[in-house]
Design an enzyme around this catalytic site. Structure first.
Site, PDB file in Angstrom:
ATOM      1  CD  GLU A 144      -6.196 -52.593  19.667  1.00  0.00           C
ATOM      2  OE1 GLU A 144      -6.826 -53.378  18.926  1.00  0.00           O
ATOM      3  OE2 GLU A 144      -6.688 -51.537  20.100  1.00  0.00           O
ATOM      4  CD  GLU A 232      -6.556 -47.751  18.494  1.00  0.00           C
ATOM      5  OE1 GLU A 232      -5.439 -47.985  17.975  1.00  0.00           O
ATOM      6  OE2 GLU A 232      -7.568 -48.455  18.299  1.00  0.00           O
TER       7      GLU A 232
HETATM    8  C1  IDC Z   1      -9.647 -49.886  12.176  1.00  0.00           C
HETATM    9  C2  IDC Z   1      -9.933 -48.732  11.247  1.00  0.00           C
HETATM   10  C3  IDC Z   1     -10.580 -49.231   9.999  1.00  0.00           C
HETATM   11  C4  IDC Z   1      -9.718 -50.323   9.385  1.00  0.00           C
HETATM   12  C5  IDC Z   1      -9.453 -51.427  10.413  1.00  0.00           C
HETATM   13  C6  IDC Z   1      -8.517 -52.501   9.894  1.00  0.00           C
HETATM   14  O1  IDC Z   1     -10.725 -47.789  11.919  1.00  0.00           O
HETATM   15  O2  IDC Z   1     -10.777 -48.179   9.073  1.00  0.00           O
HETATM   16  O3  IDC Z   1     -10.393 -50.900   8.275  1.00  0.00           O
HETATM   17  O4  IDC Z   1      -8.853 -50.852  11.552  1.00  0.00           O
HETATM   18  O5  IDC Z   1      -7.303 -51.983   9.546  1.00  0.00           O
HETATM   19  C7  IDC Z   1      -8.449 -51.009  17.006  1.00  0.00           C
HETATM   20  C8  IDC Z   1      -7.244 -50.948  16.163  1.00  0.00           C
HETATM   21  C9  IDC Z   1      -7.437 -50.038  14.972  1.00  0.00           C
HETATM   22  C10 IDC Z   1      -8.845 -50.202  14.401  1.00  0.00           C
HETATM   23  C11 IDC Z   1      -9.837 -49.710  15.462  1.00  0.00           C
HETATM   24  C12 IDC Z   1     -11.298 -49.773  15.012  1.00  0.00           C
HETATM   25  O6  IDC Z   1      -6.086 -50.563  16.890  1.00  0.00           O
HETATM   26  O7  IDC Z   1      -6.467 -50.349  14.005  1.00  0.00           O
HETATM   27  O8  IDC Z   1      -8.934 -49.367  13.283  1.00  0.00           O
HETATM   28  N1  IDC Z   1      -9.649 -50.505  16.664  1.00  0.00           N
HETATM   29  O9  IDC Z   1     -11.653 -51.081  14.698  1.00  0.00           O
HETATM   30  N2  IDC Z   1      -8.567 -51.578  18.188  1.00  0.00           N
HETATM   31  C13 IDC Z   1      -9.839 -51.491  18.606  1.00  0.00           C
HETATM   32  C14 IDC Z   1     -10.549 -50.786  17.653  1.00  0.00           C
END
Ligand code: IDC
Length: 308
Positions: A144, A232
């Site tokens: 992303e 995702e």
């Molecule tokens: C989130 C995880 C969370 C972690 C955070 C940072 O759920 O536990 O603390 O990342 O590492 C994304 C991302 C994905 C995110 C998720 C939710 O690709 O890594 O995971 N998210 O925030 N894009 C939109 C949402």
């Protein structure tokens, strides 16, 4: 029989569909791991078999953070070896149980993939040289891109990384992220990567945050012929937490299905957050039962069984 056993290696055709060697469209549905460094316990053969047989997933995404704690580009050498080993195991188990598998270069706080471009090139050279003959592997080159990373930055990155992959792996589909946390597929649709035909673009949604506006963008890009894969999604807020919104999630699934676009739900873990598959007190690493699952996972298992 799993989809991989039935269809074998896939590619993107001239109409932007993911197809097999008979030009038959194949829609893949699956799950993403959380960060491999943080939740390595779920990379085990039993669980992969369980997901393939009991949950009917077609594909698993191996999410490897690059810049977060113990990410590939920031941890020490031992950490890097551990991550490479987890990818090896993940690809091997997926292959053994008949699943497609995505190797995901999970950029996030490193908002622009150009930041760790040299590491990415070496990494993709390594994995493509190992897995080029598998036929079930997808390379997701930047999860992303975000903040002020532009489509032209991403395109520049893709034009450097894809040739490195193609040196070894001529056929595997490459998934390319899009600006603004893989939402701005319109930008990719106006100016797609031209150096390679086997590229599919990422659109990510979190159903309680992203609604009609993003669905419209998705539909318009598809109508322009852009190949899209939802590598995702979540049912909750874009922060991975707060409430689920299954009404909006159902709309997303119906729309994706109507275009034969596949999707992957975030995230396999027992982290204390809404988007996790397992409740925080569940320490199992396979053999999960109904009571171990959070609400979104239960909802998704129903989606998967409805599509069986
Ligand atoms: C989130 C995880 C969370 C972690 C955070 C940072 O759920 O536990 O603390 O990342 O590492 C994304 C991302 C994905 C995110 C998720 C939710 O690709 O890594 O995971 N998210 O925030 N894009 C939109 C949402």
């Amino acid at each position: 029989m799993t989809k991989y056993e039935k269809h074998g290696a896939l590619h993107v055709n001239s109409k932007g569909k993911l197809v097999d060697h008979n030009n038959e469209t194949v829609v893949l549905r699956g799950l993403s791991t959380h960060g491999l460094a943080w939740y390595p316990q779920y990379i085990n053969r039993d669980f992969f078999e369980f997901m393939s047989e009991k949950w009917d997933i077609d594909i698993i995404r191996l999410a490897m953070y690059t810049a977060e704690e113990n990410g590939y580009c920031v941890g020490d050498d031992a950490n890097r070896e551990k991550l490479i080993d987890l990818i090896d195991k993940g690809v091997r188990y997926a292959t053994e149980v008949g699943l497609y598998v995505i190797i995901d270069w999970h950029i996030l706080s490193d908002s622009n993939p150009l930041i760790h471009k040299e590491d990415a090139k070496k990494f993709f050279e390594l994995v493509a040289s190992k897995y080029h003959a598998y036929g079930n592997v997808f390379y997701e080159i930047c999860n992303e891109p975000n903040v002020d990373c532009t489509w032209s930055d991403i395109k520049k990155y893709a034009e450097e990384v894809i040739p490195v992959i193609r040196k070894y792996d001529e056929y595997a589909p490459v998934i390319c992220g899009t600006p603004r946390w893989s939402q701005d597929v319109d930008e990719a649709a106006s100016d797609p990567v031209t150096i390679d035909k086997n590229v599919i673009y990422a659109l990510h949604f979190y159903a309680d945050t992203h609604r009609d506006e993003l669905r419209n963008k998705f539909t318009e890009a598809l109508n322009k012929g852009l190949p899209i894969f939802i590598s995702e999604f979540g049912c909750c807020n874009a922060n991975g937490n707060l409430s689920n919104n299954f009404e909006e999630a159902d709309k997303w699934i119906a729309l994706a299905d109507s275009f034969d676009v596949g999707y992957i739900m975030w995230n396999i873990s027992n982290r204390d957050e809404t988007s996790a598959t397992f409740i925080p007190t569940c320490e199992k690493t396979t053999g999960f039962e109904e009571d171990d699952l959070r609400e979104a996972c239960r909802w998704y298992l129903k989606v998967l069984s409805d599509h069986k």
